[in-house]
Motif scaffolding. Structure first.
Motif, PDB file in Angstrom:
ATOM      1  N   ILE A 278       5.033  23.832  17.867  1.00  0.00           N
ATOM      2  CA  ILE A 278       4.430  22.499  17.773  1.00  0.00           C
ATOM      3  C   ILE A 278       3.326  22.478  16.722  1.00  0.00           C
ATOM      4  CG2 ILE A 278       3.022  20.811  19.030  1.00  0.00           C
ATOM      5  CD1 ILE A 278       4.676  21.483  21.509  1.00  0.00           C
ATOM      6  N   CYS A 279       2.497  23.521  16.686  1.00  0.00           N
ATOM      7  CA  CYS A 279       1.441  23.605  15.671  1.00  0.00           C
ATOM      8  C   CYS A 279       2.030  23.692  14.264  1.00  0.00           C
ATOM      9  CB  CYS A 279       0.535  24.809  15.933  1.00  0.00           C
ATOM     10  SG  CYS A 279      -0.501  24.618  17.386  1.00  0.00           S
ATOM     11  N   ARG A 280       3.090  24.444  14.093  1.00  0.00           N
ATOM     12  CA  ARG A 280       3.730  24.549  12.774  1.00  0.00           C
ATOM     13  C   ARG A 280       4.352  23.220  12.343  1.00  0.00           C
ATOM     14  NH1 ARG A 280       6.779  30.420  13.109  1.00  0.00           N
ATOM     15  NH2 ARG A 280       4.893  31.617  13.508  1.00  0.00           N
ATOM     16  N   ILE A 281       4.976  22.532  13.284  1.00  0.00           N
ATOM     17  CA  ILE A 281       5.556  21.220  12.972  1.00  0.00           C
ATOM     18  C   ILE A 281       4.462  20.250  12.563  1.00  0.00           C
ATOM     19  CG2 ILE A 281       6.688  19.198  14.005  1.00  0.00           C
ATOM     20  CD1 ILE A 281       8.402  21.173  15.630  1.00  0.00           C
TER      21      ILE A 281
ATOM     22  N   TRP B 262       1.883  17.183   8.360  1.00  0.00           N
ATOM     23  CA  TRP B 262       0.658  16.740   7.682  1.00  0.00           C
ATOM     24  C   TRP B 262       0.725  17.035   6.187  1.00  0.00           C
ATOM     25  CZ3 TRP B 262      -3.461  18.941   5.042  1.00  0.00           C
ATOM     26  CH2 TRP B 262      -4.555  18.113   4.866  1.00  0.00           C
ATOM     27  N   LEU B 263       1.172  18.222   5.825  1.00  0.00           N
ATOM     28  CA  LEU B 263       1.266  18.593   4.412  1.00  0.00           C
ATOM     29  C   LEU B 263       2.293  17.732   3.682  1.00  0.00           C
ATOM     30  CD1 LEU B 263       1.037  22.482   4.600  1.00  0.00           C
ATOM     31  CD2 LEU B 263      -0.659  20.907   3.673  1.00  0.00           C
ATOM     32  N   ILE B 264       3.430  17.466   4.307  1.00  0.00           N
ATOM     33  CA  ILE B 264       4.465  16.641   3.684  1.00  0.00           C
ATOM     34  C   ILE B 264       3.963  15.210   3.491  1.00  0.00           C
ATOM     35  CG2 ILE B 264       6.752  15.620   4.028  1.00  0.00           C
ATOM     36  CD1 ILE B 264       7.006  18.483   3.253  1.00  0.00           C
ATOM     37  N   CYS B 265       3.291  14.657   4.487  1.00  0.00           N
ATOM     38  CA  CYS B 265       2.752  13.295   4.348  1.00  0.00           C
ATOM     39  C   CYS B 265       1.708  13.230   3.239  1.00  0.00           C
ATOM     40  CB  CYS B 265       2.150  12.821   5.667  1.00  0.00           C
ATOM     41  SG  CYS B 265       3.371  12.332   6.878  1.00  0.00           S
TER      42      CYS B 265
ATOM     43  N   SER C 146       0.831  -1.198   0.000  1.00  0.00           N
ATOM     44  CA  SER C 146       0.000   0.000   0.000  1.00  0.00           C
ATOM     45  C   SER C 146       0.869   1.253   0.000  1.00  0.00           C
ATOM     46  CB  SER C 146      -0.898   0.003   1.234  1.00  0.00           C
ATOM     47  OG  SER C 146      -1.544   1.243   1.382  1.00  0.00           O
ATOM     48  N   ASP C 147       0.394   2.281  -0.674  1.00  0.00           N
ATOM     49  CA  ASP C 147       1.111   3.554  -0.685  1.00  0.00           C
ATOM     50  C   ASP C 147       1.212   4.137   0.720  1.00  0.00           C
ATOM     51  OD1 ASP C 147       1.369   3.559  -3.514  1.00  0.00           O
ATOM     52  OD2 ASP C 147      -0.699   4.245  -3.678  1.00  0.00           O
ATOM     53  N   TYR C 148       0.167   3.960   1.495  1.00  0.00           N
ATOM     54  CA  TYR C 148       0.147   4.499   2.861  1.00  0.00           C
ATOM     55  C   TYR C 148       1.169   3.798   3.755  1.00  0.00           C
ATOM     56  CZ  TYR C 148      -4.209   6.248   0.986  1.00  0.00           C
ATOM     57  OH  TYR C 148      -5.140   6.848   0.187  1.00  0.00           O
ATOM     58  N   VAL C 149       1.306   2.496   3.584  1.00  0.00           N
ATOM     59  CA  VAL C 149       2.292   1.751   4.364  1.00  0.00           C
ATOM     60  C   VAL C 149       3.701   2.204   4.001  1.00  0.00           C
ATOM     61  CG1 VAL C 149       3.246  -0.558   4.751  1.00  0.00           C
ATOM     62  CG2 VAL C 149       0.783  -0.229   4.669  1.00  0.00           C
ATOM     63  N   PHE C 150       3.924   2.457   2.708  1.00  0.00           N
ATOM     64  CA  PHE C 150       5.242   2.924   2.287  1.00  0.00           C
ATOM     65  C   PHE C 150       5.549   4.293   2.885  1.00  0.00           C
ATOM     66  CE2 PHE C 150       8.791   3.944  -0.378  1.00  0.00           C
ATOM     67  CZ  PHE C 150       9.336   2.707  -0.680  1.00  0.00           C
ATOM     68  N   VAL C 151       4.545   5.161   2.975  1.00  0.00           N
ATOM     69  CA  VAL C 151       4.745   6.475   3.600  1.00  0.00           C
ATOM     70  C   VAL C 151       5.111   6.306   5.066  1.00  0.00           C
ATOM     71  CG1 VAL C 151       3.584   8.606   4.301  1.00  0.00           C
ATOM     72  CG2 VAL C 151       3.287   7.752   1.986  1.00  0.00           C
ATOM     73  N   VAL C 152       4.411   5.418   5.770  1.00  0.00           N
ATOM     74  CA  VAL C 152       4.708   5.190   7.193  1.00  0.00           C
ATOM     75  C   VAL C 152       6.124   4.643   7.360  1.00  0.00           C
ATOM     76  CG1 VAL C 152       4.088   3.798   9.215  1.00  0.00           C
ATOM     77  CG2 VAL C 152       2.306   4.912   7.871  1.00  0.00           C
TER      78      VAL C 152
ATOM     79  N   ALA D 297       1.490  15.235   0.603  1.00  0.00           N
ATOM     80  CA  ALA D 297       2.176  15.389  -0.678  1.00  0.00           C
ATOM     81  C   ALA D 297       2.918  14.110  -1.055  1.00  0.00           C
ATOM     82  CB  ALA D 297       3.146  16.564  -0.617  1.00  0.00           C
ATOM     83  N   GLN D 298       3.583  13.485  -0.092  1.00  0.00           N
ATOM     84  CA  GLN D 298       4.319  12.254  -0.375  1.00  0.00           C
ATOM     85  C   GLN D 298       3.356  11.139  -0.777  1.00  0.00           C
ATOM     86  OE1 GLN D 298       6.700  10.867   2.906  1.00  0.00           O
ATOM     87  NE2 GLN D 298       8.117   9.826   1.548  1.00  0.00           N
ATOM     88  N   THR D 299       2.208  11.060  -0.144  1.00  0.00           N
ATOM     89  CA  THR D 299       1.214  10.057  -0.520  1.00  0.00           C
ATOM     90  C   THR D 299       0.729  10.287  -1.948  1.00  0.00           C
ATOM     91  OG1 THR D 299       0.517   9.876   1.784  1.00  0.00           O
ATOM     92  CG2 THR D 299      -0.998   9.028   0.127  1.00  0.00           C
ATOM     93  N   MET D 300       0.490  11.549  -2.299  1.00  0.00           N
ATOM     94  CA  MET D 300       0.059  11.842  -3.673  1.00  0.00           C
ATOM     95  C   MET D 300       1.129  11.488  -4.690  1.00  0.00           C
ATOM     96  SD  MET D 300      -2.201  15.295  -3.466  1.00  0.00           S
ATOM     97  CE  MET D 300      -1.617  16.123  -2.004  1.00  0.00           C
ATOM     98  N   VAL D 301       2.386  11.733  -4.359  1.00  0.00           N
ATOM     99  CA  VAL D 301       3.480  11.366  -5.259  1.00  0.00           C
ATOM    100  C   VAL D 301       3.533   9.854  -5.428  1.00  0.00           C
ATOM    101  CG1 VAL D 301       5.997  11.276  -5.463  1.00  0.00           C
ATOM    102  CG2 VAL D 301       4.884  13.408  -4.876  1.00  0.00           C
ATOM    103  N   TYR D 302       3.403   9.098  -4.350  1.00  0.00           N
ATOM    104  CA  TYR D 302       3.467   7.648  -4.442  1.00  0.00           C
ATOM    105  C   TYR D 302       2.299   7.082  -5.241  1.00  0.00           C
ATOM    106  CZ  TYR D 302       7.152   7.709  -0.889  1.00  0.00           C
ATOM    107  OH  TYR D 302       8.317   7.920  -0.200  1.00  0.00           O
TER     108      TYR D 302
END
Length: 163
Positions: free
Chosen positions: A70-73, A78-81, A33-39, A83-88
């Motif tokens: 902490i909120c910015r992190i 969240w945005l990076i995950c 799964s793409d999600y598993v690869f992201v994790v 984006a990475q999921t969409m790329v995968y």
């Protein structure tokens, strides 16, 4: 000598990026799964970066962590995950070559946006402006050629054709 080190590092990053894209395609073709690869990729990054931060802040105090930080992190993570999921997922529907080409377009689009928002000026008489413009045109043209080319190697790679 310093320029050579930087060049070698840039080439190594590009090779690793292409290798990762190929690994993603192979893993998802086998059923991962793409999600598993992201994790998995985030867990690997965490396990490599956490010890390095301890070594970096070993002799100096760490900066204070506020609620705003902490909120910015959290938002950036969240945005990076996402984006990475969409790329995968995109690599699953196309090819690793197309993903690498699209990633190489980032400097060209950054330059175009900088001109649009007037952060960058194109001076007709400067060689550096000529180089930036020629590089932007060449990278966009190369990406279009790879995107629009439909050869034997790309004809059976798509998930869309299997459905």
């Amino acid at each position: 000598m310093e320029d050579l080190k930087v060049t070698i590092l840039m080439v190594a990053v590009q090779v690793l990026d292409v290798g990762l894209n190929t690994l993603i395609k192979a893993a998802t073709a086998e059923g991962m799964s793409d999600y598993v690869f992201v994790v998995y990729s985030k867990a690997m990054a965490f396990s490599l970066l956490l010890p390095s931060s301890f070594f970096y802040y070993r002799n100096r105090p760490s900066p204070p962590i506020t609620f705003s930080i902490i909120c910015r992190i959290f938002l950036l993570s969240w945005l990076i995950c996402a984006a990475q999921t969409m790329v995968y997922v995109g690599i699953g529907y196309s090819s690793p070559v197309l993903s690498s080409v699209m990633a190489d377009l980032s400097p060209a689009f950054t330059f175009l946006l900088a001109i649009l928002f007037r952060y960058e000026k194109v001076e007709v008489r400067q060689v550096s402006s000529h180089a930036k413009c020629i590089g932007t045109v060449l990278s966009i043209t190369g990406a279009l050629m790879v995107t629009l080319h439909r050869g034997e190697a790309n004809s059976g790679d798509s998930k869309l054709e299997d459905d």
